[in-house]
Structure formats: structure tokens, C-alpha cells
Design a protein around this motif. Structure first.
Motif, PDB file in Angstrom:
ATOM      1  N   THR A  30       0.815  -1.227   0.000  1.00 53.59           N
ATOM      2  CA  THR A  30       0.000   0.000   0.000  1.00 53.59           C
ATOM      3  C   THR A  30       0.844   1.271   0.000  1.00 53.59           C
ATOM      4  OG1 THR A  30      -0.148  -0.069   2.410  1.00 53.59           O
ATOM      5  CG2 THR A  30      -1.960  -1.088   1.181  1.00 53.59           C
ATOM      6  N   LYS A  31       2.166   1.137   0.166  1.00 51.74           N
ATOM      7  CA  LYS A  31       3.031   2.323   0.259  1.00 51.74           C
ATOM      8  C   LYS A  31       3.790   2.545  -1.052  1.00 51.74           C
ATOM      9  CE  LYS A  31       5.226   0.504   3.854  1.00 51.74           C
ATOM     10  NZ  LYS A  31       4.544  -0.713   4.324  1.00 51.74           N
ATOM     11  N   GLY A  32       3.152   2.268  -2.168  1.00 52.28           N
ATOM     12  CA  GLY A  32       3.849   2.366  -3.459  1.00 52.28           C
ATOM     13  C   GLY A  32       4.389   1.007  -3.874  1.00 52.28           C
ATOM     14  N   LYS A  33       5.275   0.995  -4.853  1.00 56.41           N
ATOM     15  CA  LYS A  33       5.814  -0.274  -5.363  1.00 56.41           C
ATOM     16  C   LYS A  33       6.666  -0.956  -4.291  1.00 56.41           C
ATOM     17  CE  LYS A  33       4.360   0.716  -9.603  1.00 56.41           C
ATOM     18  NZ  LYS A  33       3.568  -0.098 -10.503  1.00 56.41           N
ATOM     19  N   ALA A  34       6.464  -2.259  -4.130  1.00 51.97           N
ATOM     20  CA  ALA A  34       7.163  -2.991  -3.061  1.00 51.97           C
ATOM     21  C   ALA A  34       8.487  -3.568  -3.547  1.00 51.97           C
ATOM     22  CB  ALA A  34       6.261  -4.110  -2.551  1.00 51.97           C
ATOM     23  N   PHE A  35       9.477  -3.541  -2.658  1.00 53.37           N
ATOM     24  CA  PHE A  35      10.725  -4.263  -2.933  1.00 53.37           C
ATOM     25  C   PHE A  35      10.837  -5.419  -1.949  1.00 53.37           C
ATOM     26  CE2 PHE A  35      15.267  -5.238  -2.458  1.00 53.37           C
ATOM     27  CZ  PHE A  35      15.485  -5.687  -3.754  1.00 53.37           C
ATOM     28  N   ILE A  36      11.004  -6.627  -2.503  1.00 58.12           N
ATOM     29  CA  ILE A  36      10.981  -7.853  -1.701  1.00 58.12           C
ATOM     30  C   ILE A  36      12.301  -8.615  -1.869  1.00 58.12           C
ATOM     31  CG2 ILE A  36       9.758 -10.037  -1.308  1.00 58.12           C
ATOM     32  CD1 ILE A  36       7.265  -8.691  -2.607  1.00 58.12           C
TER      33      ILE A  36
ATOM     34  N   GLU B 156      18.113  -0.964 -13.039  1.00 56.55           N
ATOM     35  CA  GLU B 156      17.387  -0.706 -14.295  1.00 56.55           C
ATOM     36  C   GLU B 156      16.284  -1.749 -14.498  1.00 56.55           C
ATOM     37  OE1 GLU B 156      20.942   1.179 -13.896  1.00 56.55           O
ATOM     38  OE2 GLU B 156      20.905  -0.978 -14.233  1.00 56.55           O
ATOM     39  N   GLN B 157      16.647  -3.032 -14.304  1.00 60.31           N
ATOM     40  CA  GLN B 157      15.647  -4.104 -14.443  1.00 60.31           C
ATOM     41  C   GLN B 157      14.540  -3.939 -13.401  1.00 60.31           C
ATOM     42  OE1 GLN B 157      18.242  -7.481 -13.897  1.00 60.31           O
ATOM     43  NE2 GLN B 157      18.259  -7.980 -16.063  1.00 60.31           N
ATOM     44  N   ALA B 158      14.947  -3.607 -12.169  1.00 62.31           N
ATOM     45  CA  ALA B 158      13.968  -3.471 -11.083  1.00 62.31           C
ATOM     46  C   ALA B 158      12.954  -2.372 -11.405  1.00 62.31           C
ATOM     47  CB  ALA B 158      14.688  -3.164  -9.770  1.00 62.31           C
ATOM     48  N   LYS B 159      13.459  -1.247 -11.893  1.00 63.72           N
ATOM     49  CA  LYS B 159      12.572  -0.130 -12.238  1.00 63.72           C
ATOM     50  C   LYS B 159      11.611  -0.525 -13.360  1.00 63.72           C
ATOM     51  CE  LYS B 159      12.691   4.703 -13.734  1.00 63.72           C
ATOM     52  NZ  LYS B 159      13.534   5.815 -14.171  1.00 63.72           N
ATOM     53  N   LYS B 160      12.148  -1.206 -14.368  1.00 63.91           N
ATOM     54  CA  LYS B 160      11.323  -1.619 -15.508  1.00 63.91           C
ATOM     55  C   LYS B 160      10.224  -2.595 -15.071  1.00 63.91           C
ATOM     56  CE  LYS B 160      11.545  -3.768 -20.048  1.00 63.91           C
ATOM     57  NZ  LYS B 160      12.240  -4.779 -20.845  1.00 63.91           N
ATOM     58  N   MET B 161      10.608  -3.581 -14.253  1.00 64.78           N
ATOM     59  CA  MET B 161       9.631  -4.582 -13.809  1.00 64.78           C
ATOM     60  C   MET B 161       8.598  -3.975 -12.860  1.00 64.78           C
ATOM     61  SD  MET B 161      10.110  -7.410 -15.309  1.00 64.78           S
ATOM     62  CE  MET B 161      10.931  -6.934 -16.804  1.00 64.78           C
ATOM     63  N   ALA B 162       9.047  -3.058 -12.001  1.00 66.29           N
ATOM     64  CA  ALA B 162       8.107  -2.411 -11.074  1.00 66.29           C
ATOM     65  C   ALA B 162       7.111  -1.548 -11.839  1.00 66.29           C
ATOM     66  CB  ALA B 162       8.869  -1.564 -10.057  1.00 66.29           C
ATOM     67  N   GLY B 163       7.549  -1.019 -12.994  1.00 62.39           N
ATOM     68  CA  GLY B 163       6.651  -0.222 -13.823  1.00 62.39           C
ATOM     69  C   GLY B 163       5.490  -1.019 -14.380  1.00 62.39           C
ATOM     70  N   GLN B 164       5.670  -2.345 -14.436  1.00 61.07           N
ATOM     71  CA  GLN B 164       4.631  -3.213 -15.001  1.00 61.07           C
ATOM     72  C   GLN B 164       3.910  -4.049 -13.948  1.00 61.07           C
ATOM     73  OE1 GLN B 164       6.217  -5.398 -18.525  1.00 61.07           O
ATOM     74  NE2 GLN B 164       8.039  -4.149 -18.234  1.00 61.07           N
ATOM     75  N   SER B 165       4.248  -3.830 -12.677  1.00 64.14           N
ATOM     76  CA  SER B 165       3.679  -4.683 -11.623  1.00 64.14           C
ATOM     77  C   SER B 165       3.573  -3.889 -10.321  1.00 64.14           C
ATOM     78  CB  SER B 165       4.580  -5.904 -11.411  1.00 64.14           C
ATOM     79  OG  SER B 165       5.831  -5.480 -10.869  1.00 64.14           O
ATOM     80  N   ASP B 166       3.295  -4.582  -9.225  1.00 64.11           N
ATOM     81  CA  ASP B 166       3.166  -3.913  -7.922  1.00 64.11           C
ATOM     82  C   ASP B 166       4.424  -4.048  -7.071  1.00 64.11           C
ATOM     83  OD1 ASP B 166       0.309  -3.247  -8.260  1.00 64.11           O
ATOM     84  OD2 ASP B 166       0.061  -5.422  -8.236  1.00 64.11           O
ATOM     85  N   GLY B 167       5.372  -4.848  -7.539  1.00 63.08           N
ATOM     86  CA  GLY B 167       6.571  -5.026  -6.735  1.00 63.08           C
ATOM     87  C   GLY B 167       7.572  -5.937  -7.402  1.00 63.08           C
ATOM     88  N   VAL B 168       8.782  -5.941  -6.854  1.00 61.48           N
ATOM     89  CA  VAL B 168       9.896  -6.688  -7.437  1.00 61.48           C
ATOM     90  C   VAL B 168      10.534  -7.560  -6.360  1.00 61.48           C
ATOM     91  CG1 VAL B 168      12.223  -6.381  -8.385  1.00 61.48           C
ATOM     92  CG2 VAL B 168      10.356  -4.979  -9.230  1.00 61.48           C
ATOM     93  N   ILE B 169      10.837  -8.806  -6.742  1.00 62.89           N
ATOM     94  CA  ILE B 169      11.473  -9.769  -5.833  1.00 62.89           C
ATOM     95  C   ILE B 169      12.879 -10.044  -6.336  1.00 62.89           C
ATOM     96  CG2 ILE B 169      11.347 -12.119  -4.879  1.00 62.89           C
ATOM     97  CD1 ILE B 169       8.274 -11.995  -5.669  1.00 62.89           C
ATOM     98  N   VAL B 170      13.866  -9.952  -5.439  1.00 63.49           N
ATOM     99  CA  VAL B 170      15.249 -10.239  -5.836  1.00 63.49           C
ATOM    100  C   VAL B 170      15.878 -11.202  -4.841  1.00 63.49           C
ATOM    101  CG1 VAL B 170      17.558  -9.266  -6.197  1.00 63.49           C
ATOM    102  CG2 VAL B 170      15.547  -8.035  -7.023  1.00 63.49           C
TER     103      VAL B 170
END
Length: 259
Positions: free
Chosen positions: A10-16, A212-226
Motif C-alpha cells: 500500500t506504500k507504493g511499489k514494493a521491494f521484496i 534498471e531491471q527493477a525499475k522496468k519490472m516495477a513499472g509493469q507490476s506492484d513489486g519486485v522480488i530479488v
């Protein structure tokens, strides 16, 4: 649905971030959780090591072997989570394999995970059609069983999404986990199919390793898992890894925020 998991989106795009418990040690794993939370992680995946992690590439496989040879057990991981929960309420999910849960006893595992304060469970080797024996127990104890969808799941995506809990884990690349130079999957189309079926967050994982990849993927989803890129730092620096992981997580979270 688990409240803490829902709130983490709920606080913007999530980083996991993902780490393997006990690599290099459980004491370091505990400190990594605090460091990653400080660096902006929204939800943390804790890997319980397993001797045959079929979804993992060489980086995480090696971490599993190091952790197991260091004497990590499921009970020791639970004890570590209890300690973390005295200091942090960051949402956390376990990622492990069906065999780990079976051998511990499915109900005993899920009940204990909920008692120590875990929020969800990811079992990458359990297909949608076989999730029922885990799903019922997870619902009983308030743990979200996180569903994965792969690029090949097309006609199954809406079916999986309808029953999904917590968030949907969108697998960006075929094959095992690991860093990729390019991600060619149409993540946007996968996310659209999920959202048509259910209003649930979608996080993308497998192969993401740089901002760069994280930003691109977050642009198309709600969060990124690394995972692999972080686990690689743990393998490279051992007990000295905490500041390196913290710096990396901060850079990735900053990139995700820009999406």
C-alpha cells in the motif's frame, strides 16, 4: 488474506528481498533482516534451506548447501524468527519446498510458522492442482499460501489468480532462479490477466539483478522480488555481508520507487 502482506503493497511499489536462512549464519540472517528493513525492504522472503532445491540456480543452491552444512534446521529457523519478531514487524514469508514442510508435518509446520509470526508461505515445487493439502491448513492458521504464475501459465493464470492469497508471484523467466542480462517476458500481459481475475498485488521475481531491471519490472507490476543477487553478496562476503546487502537493497528500493 494476511493484513501485513496486503499492507506491504500500500506504500507504493514494493521491494521484496530473498535470503537463505543460515547463510552465512542464522545470527547474520537475523541482522540482515533488520538491515534490509532499514534500507527500505517492504516484505522479506526467508528461504528455509533444502538439500534439493529444484527451482534454484547455482547461487541459491550453493547457499542452501552452506546453510545445511552449517547445521541449520527448520526449528532453528523458527527460533530465529521468534527473535526477529521481538524487534521487527516487517512482513515475512517463508520460501521452501514441499518436502521440508512434509517432513516437519504440514499442520505442525504451518501452525508453528504462524505462532512465531510469519505471514505467508511460498512452495515453488507445488503446482496449483496440488496445493489443496497445504492451502486448507494455511487458511486455518492465517498464513497466506502465495501462488506462482509462470510465462507458460497463460490459460491457467486467471484460474490461479482467483484463488490467490497475499500476492501473486509472477515468474519472469523460464528455468531456475538466477541473474539474467535481459528479461523478455511480457510481464504487463501476465499482470493484466491476474488483475482481471482478482484485485491482488503482483510481484515479479526470477532474474532481476540491477536497478534498471527493477525499475522496468516495477513499472509493469506492484513489486519486485530479488534473490540471487543478494544471496551472491552473502556468499561473496560471508559474515561481512551486511553493509553490502544493505547498500544493494537501498539502491534497488530507490529504483523501484522511481517506477
Amino acid at each position: 488474506m494476511n493484513k501485513r502482506i496486503t499492507e506491504s503493497f500500500t506504500k507504493g511499489k514494493a521491494f521484496i528481498p530473498f535470503i537463505t536462512c543460515g547463510d552465512p549464519s542464522l545470527e547474520v540472517t537475523e541482522q540482515l533482516v533488520y538491515a534490509m528493513e532499514e534500507a527500505g525492504a517492504d516484505l522479506i522472503e526467508l528461504g528455509i534451506p533444502f538439500s534439493d532445491p529444484t527451482a534454484e540456480g547455482p547461487v541459491i543452491q550453493a547457499a542452501n548447501i552452506r546453510a545445511l552444512s552449517g547445521g541449520v534446521t527448520t526449528d532453528k529457523v523458527f527460533a530465529m524468527v521468534e527473535k526477529i519478531r521481538k524487534n521487527s514487524s516487517i512482513p515475512m514469508v517463508f520460501m521452501t519446498y514441499a518436502n521440508v514442510v512434509f517432513s516437519y508435518g504440514t499442520e505442525r509446520f504451518v501452525k508453528k510458522a504462524a505462532e512465531v509470526g510469519m505471514d505467508g508461505l511460498i512452495l515453488p515445487d507445488v503446482p496449483f492442482e496440488e496445493k489443496e493439502e497445504f492451502d486448507g491448513v494455511c487458511k486455518e492458521y492465517g498464513l497466506d499460501l502465495i501462488s506462482l504464475i509462470a510465462p507458460t501459465s497463460h490459460e491457467r493464470i486467471s484460474m490461479i489468480a482467483k484463488e490467490a492469497q497475499g500476492f501473486v508471484y509472477c515468474v519472469s523467466s523460464l528455468g531456475v532462479t538466477g541473474m539474467r542480462s535481459q528479461i523478455t517476458t511480457d510481464i504487463g500481459a501476465m499482470v493484466d490477466l491476474v488483475k482481471k481475475a482478482k484485485d491482488i498485488p503482483c510481484a515479479v521475481g526470477f532474474g532481476i539483478s540491477n536497478p534498471e531491471q527493477a525499475k522496468k519490472m516495477a513499472g509493469q507490476s506492484d513489486g519486485v522480488i530479488v534473490g540471487s543477487a543478494i544471496v551472491k553478496l552473502c556468499g561473496q562476503y560471508g559474515v561481512e555481508c551486511i553493509p553490502y546487502v544493505k547498500e544493494y537493497v537501498k539502491a534497488m528500493k530507490d529504483a523501484v520507487r522511481e517506477a
